[in-house]
Design a protein around this motif. Structure first.
Motif, PDB file in Angstrom:
ATOM      1  N   ASN A   1     -25.933  67.359   8.518  1.00  0.00           N
ATOM      2  CA  ASN A   1     -27.121  68.011   7.963  1.00  0.00           C
ATOM      3  C   ASN A   1     -28.084  66.950   7.432  1.00  0.00           C
ATOM      4  N   ASP A   2     -28.374  66.994   6.112  1.00  0.00           N
ATOM      5  CA  ASP A   2     -29.327  66.069   5.521  1.00  0.00           C
ATOM      6  C   ASP A   2     -28.639  64.959   4.735  1.00  0.00           C
ATOM      7  N   THR A   3     -27.386  64.672   5.042  1.00  0.00           N
ATOM      8  CA  THR A   3     -26.657  63.652   4.292  1.00  0.00           C
ATOM      9  C   THR A   3     -26.199  62.524   5.200  1.00  0.00           C
ATOM     10  N   LEU A   4     -25.844  61.417   4.558  1.00  0.00           N
ATOM     11  CA  LEU A   4     -25.367  60.241   5.264  1.00  0.00           C
ATOM     12  C   LEU A   4     -24.275  59.592   4.427  1.00  0.00           C
ATOM     13  N   GLU A   5     -23.132  59.329   5.033  1.00  0.00           N
ATOM     14  CA  GLU A   5     -22.076  58.590   4.339  1.00  0.00           C
ATOM     15  C   GLU A   5     -22.138  57.124   4.765  1.00  0.00           C
ATOM     16  N   LEU A   6     -22.060  56.234   3.778  1.00  0.00           N
ATOM     17  CA  LEU A   6     -22.182  54.808   4.067  1.00  0.00           C
ATOM     18  C   LEU A   6     -21.345  53.992   3.089  1.00  0.00           C
ATOM     19  N   SER A   7     -21.169  52.728   3.424  1.00  0.00           N
ATOM     20  CA  SER A   7     -20.511  51.766   2.546  1.00  0.00           C
ATOM     21  C   SER A   7     -21.586  50.891   1.916  1.00  0.00           C
ATOM     22  N   PHE A   8     -21.531  50.736   0.579  1.00  0.00           N
ATOM     23  CA  PHE A   8     -22.600  49.997  -0.089  1.00  0.00           C
ATOM     24  C   PHE A   8     -22.147  48.704  -0.760  1.00  0.00           C
ATOM     25  N   SER A   9     -20.843  48.439  -0.842  1.00  0.00           N
ATOM     26  CA  SER A   9     -20.392  47.209  -1.487  1.00  0.00           C
ATOM     27  C   SER A   9     -19.022  46.821  -0.964  1.00  0.00           C
ATOM     28  N   SER A  10     -18.680  45.540  -1.127  1.00  0.00           N
ATOM     29  CA  SER A  10     -17.377  45.043  -0.719  1.00  0.00           C
ATOM     30  C   SER A  10     -17.012  43.872  -1.614  1.00  0.00           C
ATOM     31  N   GLU A  11     -15.859  43.269  -1.343  1.00  0.00           N
ATOM     32  CA  GLU A  11     -15.430  42.108  -2.119  1.00  0.00           C
ATOM     33  C   GLU A  11     -15.787  40.792  -1.433  1.00  0.00           C
ATOM     34  N   THR A  12     -16.710  40.849  -0.489  1.00  0.00           N
ATOM     35  CA  THR A  12     -17.173  39.627   0.163  1.00  0.00           C
ATOM     36  C   THR A  12     -17.844  38.705  -0.858  1.00  0.00           C
ATOM     37  N   PRO A  13     -17.452  37.431  -0.950  1.00  0.00           N
ATOM     38  CA  PRO A  13     -18.109  36.507  -1.888  1.00  0.00           C
ATOM     39  C   PRO A  13     -19.583  36.340  -1.544  1.00  0.00           C
ATOM     40  N   VAL A  14     -20.415  36.290  -2.563  1.00  0.00           N
ATOM     41  CA  VAL A  14     -21.852  36.094  -2.406  1.00  0.00           C
ATOM     42  C   VAL A  14     -22.244  34.853  -3.192  1.00  0.00           C
ATOM     43  N   GLN A  15     -23.017  33.971  -2.568  1.00  0.00           N
ATOM     44  CA  GLN A  15     -23.402  32.726  -3.223  1.00  0.00           C
ATOM     45  C   GLN A  15     -24.515  32.977  -4.214  1.00  0.00           C
ATOM     46  N   ARG A  16     -24.253  32.647  -5.466  1.00  0.00           N
ATOM     47  CA  ARG A  16     -25.263  32.721  -6.511  1.00  0.00           C
ATOM     48  C   ARG A  16     -25.599  31.301  -6.974  1.00  0.00           C
ATOM     49  N   ALA A  17     -26.476  31.206  -7.968  1.00  0.00           N
ATOM     50  CA  ALA A  17     -26.852  29.887  -8.480  1.00  0.00           C
ATOM     51  C   ALA A  17     -25.670  29.165  -9.096  1.00  0.00           C
ATOM     52  N   PHE A  18     -24.698  29.921  -9.640  1.00  0.00           N
ATOM     53  CA  PHE A  18     -23.558  29.310 -10.304  1.00  0.00           C
ATOM     54  C   PHE A  18     -22.360  29.104  -9.397  1.00  0.00           C
ATOM     55  N   GLY A  19     -22.406  29.558  -8.159  1.00  0.00           N
ATOM     56  CA  GLY A  19     -21.281  29.460  -7.245  1.00  0.00           C
ATOM     57  C   GLY A  19     -21.028  30.794  -6.574  1.00  0.00           C
ATOM     58  N   SER A  20     -19.776  31.054  -6.171  1.00  0.00           N
ATOM     59  CA  SER A  20     -19.443  32.291  -5.467  1.00  0.00           C
ATOM     60  C   SER A  20     -19.192  33.418  -6.467  1.00  0.00           C
ATOM     61  N   GLU A  21     -19.767  34.568  -6.172  1.00  0.00           N
ATOM     62  CA  GLU A  21     -19.575  35.756  -6.995  1.00  0.00           C
ATOM     63  C   GLU A  21     -18.880  36.829  -6.165  1.00  0.00           C
ATOM     64  N   VAL A  22     -17.876  37.458  -6.754  1.00  0.00           N
ATOM     65  CA  VAL A  22     -17.121  38.516  -6.094  1.00  0.00           C
ATOM     66  C   VAL A  22     -17.192  39.765  -6.960  1.00  0.00           C
ATOM     67  N   LEU A  23     -17.429  40.898  -6.329  1.00  0.00           N
ATOM     68  CA  LEU A  23     -17.370  42.181  -7.031  1.00  0.00           C
ATOM     69  C   LEU A  23     -15.967  42.745  -6.893  1.00  0.00           C
ATOM     70  N   SER A  24     -15.268  42.900  -7.989  1.00  0.00           N
ATOM     71  CA  SER A  24     -13.934  43.494  -7.939  1.00  0.00           C
ATOM     72  C   SER A  24     -14.037  44.984  -7.638  1.00  0.00           C
ATOM     73  N   HIS A  25     -13.135  45.463  -6.753  1.00  0.00           N
ATOM     74  CA  HIS A  25     -13.058  46.889  -6.437  1.00  0.00           C
ATOM     75  C   HIS A  25     -11.712  47.466  -6.864  1.00  0.00           C
ATOM     76  N   GLU A  26     -11.111  46.784  -7.862  1.00  0.00           N
ATOM     77  CA  GLU A  26      -9.890  47.312  -8.454  1.00  0.00           C
ATOM     78  C   GLU A  26     -10.223  48.572  -9.266  1.00  0.00           C
ATOM     79  N   PRO A  27      -9.217  49.403  -9.549  1.00  0.00           N
ATOM     80  CA  PRO A  27      -9.465  50.607 -10.359  1.00  0.00           C
ATOM     81  C   PRO A  27     -10.133  50.245 -11.684  1.00  0.00           C
ATOM     82  N   ASP A  28     -11.123  51.005 -12.066  1.00  0.00           N
ATOM     83  CA  ASP A  28     -11.873  50.862 -13.319  1.00  0.00           C
ATOM     84  C   ASP A  28     -12.807  49.647 -13.350  1.00  0.00           C
ATOM     85  N   ALA A  29     -12.870  48.859 -12.263  1.00  0.00           N
ATOM     86  CA  ALA A  29     -13.793  47.713 -12.268  1.00  0.00           C
ATOM     87  C   ALA A  29     -15.238  48.167 -12.105  1.00  0.00           C
TER      88      ALA A  29
END
Length: 543
Positions: free
Chosen positions: A25-53
């Motif tokens: 219908n008018d909806t879309l299911e997608l993935s918006f984040s992962s634990e892939t490291p991303v380079q920031r000014a301070f080094g690699s940043e990882v988003l934890s996807h553990e429970p409650d993170a």
């Protein structure tokens, strides 16, 4: 552990490619984040996807779905967000606006393939790999974006409505700061732009493989939208990249990365200063223009008069007059070739060499145009061609300049009420040599050549700048190879810029040699606000 009190709240962005989506219908299911490291000014940043993170409260409270992180371009709403299999997933509902329906059609046809998450970090820990892991983070919004992103290199995009205070790094173990002035705030886009690699951009454009230049491609996309150059042929280079970098080696836990120090807000202009004497003299810069510009100026003032206040006398009306300075983009460029080995050796030294090479060429042309541009043949109108300047003629066919010549130039500007402490002389090396050799009747130098360089010695309390961009090939009568001398208030010179520098690559011309041609272009104009602020000599004889 680093908490939100140690890292002030800030909006971050990271980009993913849309996976196979489910449409209903008018909806879309997608993935918006992962634990892939991303380079920031301070080094690699990882988003934890553990429970409650991940705190998804705001996403689940009908958070907006935006186009390119622009809060004014909402194209949908988040119906539900959750964490599953180490990824953030969401079901979004499309909006009814024309833009929303256009983006929906692009997604369904496979034209738009990328999604980005806006989030803030509440708590960070350092793992055994030296990566900074966001163990508590909050989702703020989801955006669809157009540019493919390198999954190993992230770029943050900040909108003016988002607050982007600096990251506090004092409590982070082995954290390499990218700020030379910690008291200043800095947007995340500026952080990424300051690490933009011209060498990587050249390599990627030459090969067509952007897998190692995700940051460079997305910074280009951001600038294309900013400058309205959405179909730019080459790669737009951020202003920050035209400052010579200072590289700081990081510790092992920070990845040993090279991190750029902070730069000035208008780094392109600042970087031109070493090669542009007009900038050193104090020219006024107008940046990030879009349309043609008309700057009003007063060409004549109203007057004041004494009168008898006894009802038998009255003031006469006087009206000032006004004019305008019209500025429109003119394009200047340079073309260079770099060897294959130079491309492969993307070290800080090679990076700075290429930057400086391009800047010297473009900076020299800007300087020449500001000084002697004719206003024709696609050139700006420079000081020597400006109207209302005071020209001091030395002789029919030119003559040698004297100390009196310098005094006369200063007097002409002072008579126009434009002489102040910012005024300076601008000469070339031939005139510098001739003036330095002038002696009085006792054989003493008027300008002591042993007391330091002429520019440091000053004359009549004013700076004397030397540049061979001041022409020495002028003609008058039968005289040739004559030089110019300029005295004036250079803040009345306006350098208007419409963009940073765009680089384009030609990998084919010298295919057999393995060389790559690189063209750099930028658009700007020069205008003189008040010609009366300048006294000129155009016929100085100087060997």
């Amino acid at each position: 552990m680093t908490t939100a009190s140690a890292i002030e709240q800030k909006t971050y962005r990271r980009f993913l490619e849309l996976e196979k989506t489910e449409l209903e219908n008018d909806t879309l299911e997608l993935s918006f984040s992962s634990e892939t490291p991303v380079q920031r000014a301070f080094g690699s940043e990882v988003l934890s996807h553990e429970p409650d993170a991940a705190n998804l409260t705001r996403l689940n409270d009908s958070a907006p779905v935006l186009w390119a992180h622009d809060p004014t371009l909402q194209i949908g709403v988040v119906q539900r967000a959750w964490i599953e299999g180490g990824k953030g997933r969401a079901i979004i509902k499309w909006g009814n606006s024309q833009l929303a329906q256009e983006k929906r059609a692009d997604v369904e046809s496979g034209v738009i393939r990328n999604v980005s998450i806006g989030y803030s970090i509440d708590q960070m820990d350092e793992n055994e790999k030296g990566e900074m892991v966001a163990t508590r983070w909050t989702g703020l919004e989801i955006s669809l974006v157009s540019v493919a992103s390198d999954p190993h290199v992230g770029i943050g995009r900040s909108h003016p409505t988002y607050s982007t205070p600096k990251e506090e790094t004092s409590k982070m173990s082995n954290y390499v700061t990218a700020y030379s002035e910690p008291q200043q705030t800095r947007g995340e886009f500026e952080e990424e732009a300051s690490q933009f690699s011209i060498v990587k951009a050249i390599q990627a454009q030459a090969s067509g493989n952007w897998s190692d230049a995700g940051r460079e491609r997305e910074v280009h996309q951001e600038l294309a939208g900013k400058y309205g150059q959405r179909s730019a042929n080459g790669v737009l280079v951020p202003n920050q990249s035209w400052q010579k970098r200072t590289f700081v080696a990081g510790t092992a836990s920070a990845g040993g990365n090279l991190v750029a120090t902070d730069v000035l807000a208008d780094s392109f202009v600042d970087a031109l200063r070493p090669t542009s004497v007009v900038m050193q003299a104090g020219a006024t810069v107008l940046g990030n223009l879009q349309g043609n510009v008309s700057i009003p100026k007063r060409t004549g003032s109203s007057t004041a008069a004494w009168f008898g206040a006894d009802d038998s006398d009255a003031l006469s009306e006087s009206v000032g007059t006004f004019g305008a300075i019209a500025l429109s983009p003119k394009t200047v460029g340079s073309y260079s070739k770099y060897s294959r080995l130079m491309k492969l050796q993307a070290t800080p030294d090679i990076e700075n060499l290429i930057r400086q090479d391009m800047l010297e060429k473009i900076g020299t042309q800007i300087d020449i145009a500001a000084i002697a541009g004719t206003g024709s043949s696609s050139q700006p109108t420079g000081i020597l061609s400006a109207s209302d300047t005071t020209v001091t003629a030395l002789a029919t066919n030119g003559a040698a300049a004297s100390i009196d010549t310098l005094i006369t130039l200063k007097k002409s500007v002072s008579a126009a009420n434009a002489d102040d402490g910012s005024c300076c002389y601008l000469i070339n090396s031939k005139v510098e040599s001739a003036l330095s050799q002038l002696k009085d009747s006792n054989g003493a130098y008027f300008l002591n050549p042993f007391g330091g360089e002429l520019g440091a010695a000053r004359f009549a309390g004013r700076r004397m700048l030397v540049s061979n961009n001041v022409p020495s090939n002028l003609t008058k009568g039968s005289g040739s190879n004559l030089s110019a001398i300029i005295y004036g208030r250079f803040s009345d010179v306006i350098v208007a810029t419409w963009s940073g520098i765009e680089i384009d690559v030609d990998p084919f011309t010298d295919f057999a040699k393995g060389s790559v041609g690189v063209r750099a272009l930028t658009s700007l104009d020069v205008g003189v606000r008040h010609g009366e602020s300048f006294g000129l000599v155009k016929d100085a004889v100087a060997a």
